[in-house]
Design an enzyme around this catalytic site. Structure first.
Site, mmCIF file in Angstrom:
data_model
loop_
_atom_site.group_PDB
_atom_site.id
_atom_site.type_symbol
_atom_site.label_atom_id
_atom_site.label_comp_id
_atom_site.label_asym_id
_atom_site.label_seq_id
_atom_site.Cartn_x
_atom_site.Cartn_y
_atom_site.Cartn_z
ATOM 1 N N GLY A 100 0.837 -1.203 0.000
ATOM 2 C CA GLY A 100 0.000 0.000 0.000
ATOM 3 C C GLY A 100 0.864 1.242 0.000
ATOM 4 O O GLY A 100 0.557 2.229 -0.681
ATOM 5 N N GLN A 176 0.625 7.743 4.668
ATOM 6 C CA GLN A 176 0.644 7.453 3.231
ATOM 7 C C GLN A 176 -0.109 8.529 2.452
ATOM 8 O O GLN A 176 0.358 8.997 1.414
ATOM 9 C CB GLN A 176 0.030 6.079 2.979
ATOM 10 C CG GLN A 176 0.859 4.962 3.578
ATOM 11 C CD GLN A 176 0.265 3.589 3.344
ATOM 12 O OE1 GLN A 176 -0.827 3.466 2.790
ATOM 13 N NE2 GLN A 176 0.974 2.565 3.761
ATOM 14 N N ASP A 324 1.319 -0.329 13.085
ATOM 15 C CA ASP A 324 1.797 -1.610 12.541
ATOM 16 C C ASP A 324 2.205 -2.595 13.642
ATOM 17 O O ASP A 324 2.399 -3.783 13.375
ATOM 18 C CB ASP A 324 2.993 -1.378 11.607
ATOM 19 C CG ASP A 324 2.576 -0.635 10.338
ATOM 20 O OD1 ASP A 324 1.373 -0.649 10.008
ATOM 21 O OD2 ASP A 324 3.444 -0.037 9.690
ATOM 22 N N ARG A 397 2.655 -9.260 9.148
ATOM 23 C CA ARG A 397 2.733 -8.933 10.579
ATOM 24 C C ARG A 397 1.892 -9.890 11.430
ATOM 25 O O ARG A 397 2.224 -10.149 12.589
ATOM 26 C CB ARG A 397 2.341 -7.474 10.819
ATOM 27 C CG ARG A 397 3.258 -6.512 10.078
ATOM 28 C CD ARG A 397 3.350 -5.146 10.686
ATOM 29 N NE ARG A 397 3.953 -4.229 9.717
ATOM 30 C CZ ARG A 397 5.260 -4.096 9.514
ATOM 31 N NH1 ARG A 397 6.131 -4.808 10.209
ATOM 32 N NH2 ARG A 397 5.726 -3.249 8.612
HETATM 33 C C1 S3P Z 1 3.267 3.736 6.249
HETATM 34 C C2 S3P Z 1 2.213 4.290 6.916
HETATM 35 C C3 S3P Z 1 1.219 3.495 7.647
HETATM 36 C C4 S3P Z 1 1.690 2.080 7.912
HETATM 37 C C5 S3P Z 1 2.352 1.471 6.725
HETATM 38 C C6 S3P Z 1 3.548 2.293 6.290
HETATM 39 C C7 S3P Z 1 4.190 4.628 5.523
HETATM 40 O O1 S3P Z 1 0.040 3.450 6.876
HETATM 41 O O2 S3P Z 1 0.621 1.270 8.339
HETATM 42 O O3 S3P Z 1 2.804 0.158 7.022
HETATM 43 O O4 S3P Z 1 5.314 4.211 5.209
HETATM 44 O O5 S3P Z 1 3.798 5.776 5.248
HETATM 45 P P1 S3P Z 1 -1.037 4.661 6.949
HETATM 46 O O6 S3P Z 1 -0.272 5.882 6.867
HETATM 47 O O7 S3P Z 1 -1.953 4.528 5.788
HETATM 48 O O8 S3P Z 1 -1.726 4.452 8.262
#
Ligand code: S3P
Length: 437
Positions: A100, A176, A324, A397
């Site tokens: 993601g 993200q 996480d 995880r």
């Molecule tokens: C991440 C942000 C988190 C996290 C993902 C990595 C990142 O997601 O859960 O494993 O590297 O920006 P969200 O920002 O969507 O919560």
């Protein structure tokens, strides 16, 4: 033992010695993306050579970045040569695998580049929400079509175009989404800004600063702004070990009698270290040994067995910081006296699996007491856990968290569908075996 299943039995002795877990996943994605934009070459050390980050690095190579290994025996160290802000159109669709982060961050970049591209991923990724990045990017003028079978889901087809700067109020605390908007803002003409409802990991902002690009950050850390377009100049970087990977051993050494383990050079970014603070609140015997701060704080962490762990309540403002780590924290909670409360964590339902459902189901399968809520769990510790055959739901995880639980359970614990451990922690099974022999 098939390739996709891993089994453990109760650890016969403590986890002792020192351990280096691989490089940080979040930082590695960002180094690949910003390094690919940069003018010039940089040495990258301790890049996370996991499926997720390698997919992002390969995507950047499709855009014209070049990767030259410095040592054939160690793919984590390489020279990355960027495209001087002029990436080229990819000749093939971009495979984001299970990630993601890779897909959402790259969407911010690709939306503002002058060519068409298409990103796809595995079944898990193609069922995760992409509307959360499509909405703000569309407000900037991006043309992104979600082509998945589920509405708002990948594959994403992007018709790159010139973007307008915006101010965006994030509806959820997501690094993200924040980073997708900031990366798009790098290419837009003018000031782009975001407001986040809670502090989220700030690796994008720190890395931009590393490359000499100023982000304006409000005193409370909730507002971030930058002025585009920018010119990124390459600069060498060493990536610290991933605290999210270290977390499995922080919990394992806390619950396995006789443990005294030191994890080396772990990232201690204050937007990522809540797992340490929550475990300390539960009475865990953890000592931080910070080293000098190279843009990202890091240091060694010593953790020793704690016979009398106590339950805690995770504060709402801690949730994004340890999102996480909640599956493995839930395992620690099963060994703590009292009821640990984890709420306001509905985001867990849209991770690589529905982590509230998968964590609760697996804890129950091992004999723990869990109450499940739409936005979290309450876990009452103290019941002796027994081994079980459990599904990891192709979620790295979940697999690693319950293998850790198996170190303190009666009988054999088996996790099915563990192949995705390689998306974040290649070498985990070997590290686990080293503690069992
Ligand atoms: C991440 C942000 C988190 C996290 C993902 C990595 C990142 O997601 O859960 O494993 O590297 O920006 P969200 O920002 O969507 O919560």
């Amino acid at each position: 033992m098939s390739d996709n299943r891993l089994s453990v039995t109760r650890a016969k002795q403590g986890l002792c010695g020192t351990l280096s877990v691989p490089g940080d996943k979040s930082i590695s994605h960002r180094v690949a993306i910003l390094g690919a934009l940069a003018e010039g070459s940089m040495h990258v050390q301790n890049f996370l050579c996991s499926e997720d980050c390698l997919n992002t690095l390969r995507a950047m190579q499709q855009l014209g970045a070049q990767v030259e290994l410095l040592d054939e025996a160690n793919a984590a160290n390489f020279c990355l040569s960027g495209t001087a802000m002029s990436p080229q159109a990819p000749v093939a669709d971009i495979d984001c695998g299970n990630s993601g982060t890779g897909m959402r961050l790259m969407a911010g970049l690709l939306a503002g580049l002058p060519f068409a591209s298409r990103m796809y991923g595995d079944a898990s990724l193609c069922s995760r929400p992409m509307k959360r990045i499509i909405d703000p990017l569309a407000l900037m003028g991006a043309r992104i079509e979600a082509q998945g079978r589920k509405p708002g889901c990948a594959p994403l087809s992007i018709d790159g175009t010139e973007l307008q700067p915006i101010h965006y109020d994030l509806p959820m605390a997501s690094a993200q989404v924040k980073s997708a908007v900031l990366l798009a803002g790098l290419l837009a003409q003018g000031r782009s800004s975001v407001h986040q409802p809670a502090i989220t990991r700030d690796h994008t902002e720190r890395l931009l600063a590393h490359f000499g690009i100023h982000c304006e950050i409000s005193a409370d850390g909730l507002d971030i702004a930058l002025e585009g377009p920018v010119h990124v100049i390459a600069k060498d970087i060493t990536i610290p070990a991933d605290i999210s990977s270290a977390a499995f051993w922080l919990v394992a050494a806390t619950i396995v009698p006789g443990s005294d383990l030191t994890l080396l050079n772990v990232g201690l970014n204050p937007t990522r270290d809540a797992i340490v603070h929550v475990l300390l609140r539960m009475g865990a015997d953890i000592t931080l040994m910070p080293k000098s701060n190279l843009g990202e704080p890091y240091g060694d962490i010593r953790v020793r067995y704690t016979p009398e762990l106590k339950a805690t309540e995770v504060y709402v403002e801690e949730i994004a910081n340890l999102i996480d780590e909640i599956p493995v924290l839930s395992v620690a909670a099963a060994f703590a006296a009292g009821t640990t409360k984890i709420r306001n964590a509905a985001e867990l339902r849209v991770k690589e699996s529905d982590r509230i459902a998968t964590t609760a189901a697996n804890l129950r399968a091992m004999g723990a007491n869990v109450e499940e809520f739409e936005d979290g769990m309450e876990i009452t510790g103290g019941a002796a856990l027994h081994g079980a055959v459990m599904d990891s739901h192709h979620d790295h995880r979940i697999a690693m968290s319950f293998l850790v639980a198996g170190l303190c359970a009666q009988g054999e614990t088996t996790l099915l569908n563990c192949e995705n451990i390689n998306t974040s922690y290649p070498g985990f099974a070997e590290h686990l075996r080293s503690f069992l022999s």
